[in-house]
Design an enzyme around this catalytic site. Sequence first.
Site, PDB file in Angstrom:
ATOM      1  CG  HIS A  92      -2.108  -0.901   1.057  1.00 49.90           C
ATOM      2  ND1 HIS A  92      -1.982  -2.232   0.752  1.00 49.90           N
ATOM      3  CD2 HIS A  92      -3.441  -0.670   1.144  1.00 49.90           C
ATOM      4  CE1 HIS A  92      -3.176  -2.782   0.660  1.00 49.90           C
ATOM      5  NE2 HIS A  92      -4.083  -1.862   0.899  1.00 49.90           N
ATOM      6  CE  LYS A 551     -12.830   7.447  -0.164  1.00 49.51           C
ATOM      7  NZ  LYS A 551     -13.820   6.663  -0.900  1.00 49.51           N
TER       8      LYS A 551
END
Length: 894
Positions: A92, A551
């Site tokens: 990531h 999120k």
Amino acid sequence: PTALADRMPELRDPVFVQRLLRAYTLLFQLINAAEQKEIVRVNRKRHAQSQGSARAESIAEAVRSLREAGTSAADMQRLIDAVEVSPTLTAHPTEARRRSVLDKLQAIAHALVRRSLPEDAPSLDGPLDSRQQSEGDVARVLTALWQTDELRATPITVLDEVVNTLYFYERSLLDIVAWLHRDLRRALAEHYPGHRFTIGPLIRYCSWVGGDRDGNPNVSAGITWEALIKHKRLALEHYVRRVDALRRELTQSTRLVSASDALSRALDADRNAHALPRVALERYRLEPYALKLVYASTRLKANLEELDAMGDFRRASALPRRQTFAYASADEFLQDLRLIEESLRANRGEALADEGALADLMAQVTAFGFHLAPLDIRQHSDEHGQAVEDMLEAARILPQEKRYGALSEKEKVELLNRELTNPRPLLAHDRNASAHACQTLDVFEVVRQAQRSLSPASVTSYIISMTHGISDMLEVLLLAKEVGLIRWRAEATGHGLDSDLDIVPLFETIDDLKHCDALMRRLLADPTYRAHLQSRGMFQEIMLGYSDSSKDGGFLAANWTLYDAQSRLAQACDEAGVEVRFFHGRGGTVGRGGGRASRAILSQPPGAFKGRIRFTEQGEVISFRYSMPPLGHRHMEQIVSASLLAASERTGAARVEPAWRSAMRKMAERSLGVYRELVHEDPEFWDFYRQATPIQYISRLPIASRPASRSRQLSGLESLRAIPWVFAWIQNRYVVPGWYGLGTALKSFADQAPENVVLLAEMYRDWLFFRMVVNNAQLELLRAHLPTAAWYVQRVRPVELGARMRARLEQEHALARAWILRITGNKELLDHAPAVRRTVELRNPAAAPLSKLQVALLDLIERETAEGSRNAAAWQEAMLLSITGIAAAMQSTG
């Protein structure tokens, strides 16, 4: 900030600005390296001052606590067998520093350690003037660091990411695992004298690097195969070096001490299977251990020769075994080491068998095998649905007017079950289907070839991002069946199924997390899927996504929904007779599920943890924890310690009061509403976010092979990935994902009844999960620096939008701060962690110049680009340098 250039004319020169930004970045990188060194020093000092008692959160302390709680030797063995910790390294994109920069920073840290030693400290591996030598080393490395580009000249490739990740295995992970096994052996020997324990893998590192293709078109089947080859090569080469070193240590002569009959028989078998040069046989004629290790090294090198012949995955299985003397498996190699161990123990060599190089090597082979680390495959559910649709169309399974994607969920499940129970493949041998379907099947073919040619443990899990229904799971089973990873066989009682792959759902949105237990109940009752589970030992892994849930729903709602989902999923699996392991997709920052992993393990809901756990290690977290092996040792001993305690019935999760769960449910719902009003429902939010953060430039950093957005254009929040979402908030110092919505939630619940304030204080005091959530938020609230954030807001147009958003964010920040102080009884945030508080407070004023420059650059680049200036590219590079500088100052990206 926009008037900076008027006061300092040098700032009109982009080259000068770049050098200034690099100087600030280097300053913070050096501060970070010095902090890492200091953490190691403090931990060593605490250990030295413990005077034989176990240090806090160590494996020794956990074993002592378990023994004092009444855990018998038999119970301890069962506990050790149950515990398996699997950190999973990912690529990531949250590491903004180049490998060459990291290496130099670590070299400086090591030189500082040598420099800090007393003048008369014994050093047998350096010159007499070692202190002076260390000072020179620092000066030289600093010069090289200053003259090294902070930014890569070209984007990083997937294979670059693979190589970068493998660096940490050789540098620290292999040794750290051996140290942890040693820690456990010593603790058991102290608290259970006279008992012999068997320690299994205990820690199994896994990887996504080279296998995670969700949103990354650069991860092809060929790349995955190359990654698997590199994994095995590193393991074999490491073992060759360790065996050769062990051969030089175990030089016992049969003139002085005997060896076991079993070892002698094994040597006879080796002589018959492989002819060593006469000089080697003569040299080690009286040294059976050394001779056995010569044979072991020869066999490992034969394995490397076999690996060299494996090129393309499509022809790997057709290759004959080139060396019959090569080890068939890591277990065979481990058996040779056990022969040596048992012979040593039987012939007055217990000290050599119980500790040291042999014990360390055996621990490494147990944990890493020949495959080094299982490589997970991950892909988005939509990609599987499209591939299955293409295959069904090519096979003409559905009427011409019907498409698979248009079917209802019930129709899909019925169709998939029919095809799964049909032993014939869908496609002919030449795979007369779409390119997309063939590429998807190639990935499963790589898995099949890897399991057969490299190691059955090389790939064991297939993870499905955005799992929404049963069909998402059955589609992957059907794709696996197409290449032979799933096979039906005839039995006297009917048909049995052999499955070579764990299928792992990933639940990551708030809505999916709320309903995932109902989905799993239906899935676990599905006859075909249950046949698959029976073949996999009735074991089911479930991955929980922390980044996208945060999120999607904000900090508090995500934390509670994930906690509650674990309870419900564990109950569903228990009722179905299935063993479940949770895989926690935690990011490095609090806004993506980060924080102390050991505390997270101890704070899991009752019944959710039985000893097996996986969690992701991402980006800058990997380099911070594992660049210095002692830091990695401390990090992992805390996790293993927590796992042992949490998995025990005597020291595991405490009861959670119904009133606490009810309070959390109410606060999470309120927080969710507040968060979504800001992020998802305010039509002007995206305009504010785009102007008040450097999000459009973060995607241009050459730090990962995966795009920052799921679409080609950064057009809105829905297409934006969770990492750049958090990264941008850290850059402008609002750090919204780590606290927003918490203040309103606390206040709203407290206002409902006078006694609720007392209840919140009780929850913080007595419920580890709630205390962890509040403490994580404290850190992010302190890292948020509102005066700095205001500079970014001044850029927003119209001005009224910026003013409205700023007032909203500052009000929520003040509310969260006030209510946290009230329920904790503290005067300041992070009063419980003064060292962390001082670190944050030190960096805030020091980072201000970087932020001022970044805001000025945001305005200047817009102007330069609009005017078509020839310096536009130079200014854009300065902007990227400002991003890496603030990331270094904050010790965090996404």
